[in-house]
Motif scaffolding. Structure first.
Motif, short mmCIF file in Angstrom:
data_model
loop_
_atom_site.label_atom_id
_atom_site.label_comp_id
_atom_site.label_asym_id
_atom_site.label_seq_id
_atom_site.Cartn_x
_atom_site.Cartn_y
_atom_site.Cartn_z
N GLY A 107 102.70 58.51 101.62
CA GLY A 107 102.46 59.32 100.43
C GLY A 107 102.56 58.50 99.15
O GLY A 107 101.74 58.66 98.24
N GLN A 108 103.54 57.61 99.09
CA GLN A 108 103.66 56.77 97.91
C GLN A 108 102.48 55.81 97.79
O GLN A 108 101.98 55.56 96.69
CB GLN A 108 104.97 56.00 97.97
N MET A 109 102.01 55.29 98.91
CA MET A 109 100.86 54.39 98.89
C MET A 109 99.59 55.10 98.44
O MET A 109 98.73 54.50 97.80
CB MET A 109 100.66 53.75 100.26
N PRO A 141 98.18 45.93 93.56
CA PRO A 141 98.31 45.00 94.70
C PRO A 141 99.76 44.68 95.05
O PRO A 141 100.11 44.62 96.25
CB PRO A 141 97.56 43.74 94.23
N GLU A 142 100.60 44.46 94.04
CA GLU A 142 101.99 44.12 94.33
C GLU A 142 102.72 45.28 94.98
O GLU A 142 103.46 45.10 95.97
CB GLU A 142 102.70 43.71 93.03
N LEU A 143 102.51 46.47 94.44
CA LEU A 143 103.17 47.65 95.02
C LEU A 143 102.63 47.95 96.41
O LEU A 143 103.39 48.34 97.30
CB LEU A 143 102.97 48.87 94.11
N LYS A 144 101.34 47.76 96.59
CA LYS A 144 100.75 48.00 97.91
C LYS A 144 101.38 47.09 98.96
O LYS A 144 101.72 47.53 100.06
CB LYS A 144 99.25 47.78 97.87
N LEU A 202 105.09 48.34 99.55
CA LEU A 202 105.17 49.60 100.28
C LEU A 202 104.65 49.44 101.71
O LEU A 202 105.18 50.07 102.64
CB LEU A 202 104.38 50.69 99.55
N THR A 203 103.63 48.61 101.88
CA THR A 203 103.10 48.36 103.23
C THR A 203 104.16 47.70 104.11
O THR A 203 104.32 48.07 105.28
CB THR A 203 101.85 47.48 103.17
#
Length: 206
Positions: free
Chosen positions: A57-59, A66-69, A72-73
């Motif tokens: 859900g956050q993704m 890109p950094e958050l992806k 979170l990944t």
């Protein structure tokens, strides 16, 4: 039975035989022991299901960065491994999954989306709150499991310890990424942590 149930809350409404063969018949557990393990693994599977969908859900909201992806990944992938571990234990120990498993999946996704819509810091507050509760919960389980002296339970203890350690890594990551600087941080943290407590109580029993 009533006397045993009064001494050990894990026995409440528990209806297995006096001994239960698990792990392909290589381990026999007393009714009391299996009752405890049954509840532990049931809630762990539900919790890891929710964890996977929280990050999904956050993704869905934050994944364009890109950094958050990447961050979170990584955490989602670890939760996927945790869920695979608990799925295996469900089969090994003849555990009935909670009837609330679909609710855990949907609820986790909604929580992930809503926290992310409130901003990156609120998403990290969500992670901190969830992992705080789950880390404590896993520690409590390990203390109880260490009272059981079956060598065949060592793998279960190790896997729960692995999950706990990685959940606490997620907590530290969330704090490092601004969890405690979110708007209304304390309110968000306590609401999510309290909600996790209610979910744990329900999934253990239903």
């Amino acid at each position: 039975m009533s006397g045993q149930a009064a001494r050990n809350p894990y026995l409440k409404d528990f209806k297995y035989r006096d001994t239960v063969e698990v792990k392909d018949g290589t381990l026999k557990l007393s009714k009391e022991e299996h009752a405890m393990i049954d509840r532990f693994i049931r809630i762990n599977q539900a919790g890891e299901t929710a964890a996977v969908t929280i990050y999904k859900g956050q993704m869905a909201v934050l994944g364009r960065d890109p950094e958050l992806k990447t961050l979170l990944t990584h955490m989602r992938d670890q939760e996927v491994v945790h869920l695979e571990i608990m799925d295996r234990h469900i089969a090994d120990f003849k555990v009935r999954p909670t009837l609330l498993q679909p609710v855990a999946a949907v609820g986790g996704y909604v929580l992930g989306v809503v926290s992310a819509l409130l901003g990156v810091r609120s998403a990290m507050t969500c992670t901190e709150a969830v992992e705080t509760k789950i880390g404590t919960h896993y520690n409590d389980q390990l203390r109880d499991l260490h009272t059981l002296q079956h060598a065949e339970l060592d793998e279960l203890k190790r896997s729960i310890a692995k999950c706990r350690d990685e959940e606490l890594e997620h907590l530290d990551t969330a704090v490092d990424h601004g969890a405690r600087m979110a708007p209304l941080y304390r309110l968000q943290f306590e609401l999510i942590k309290g909600g996790c407590g209610v979910a744990i109580w329900l999934c253990e029993r239903i």
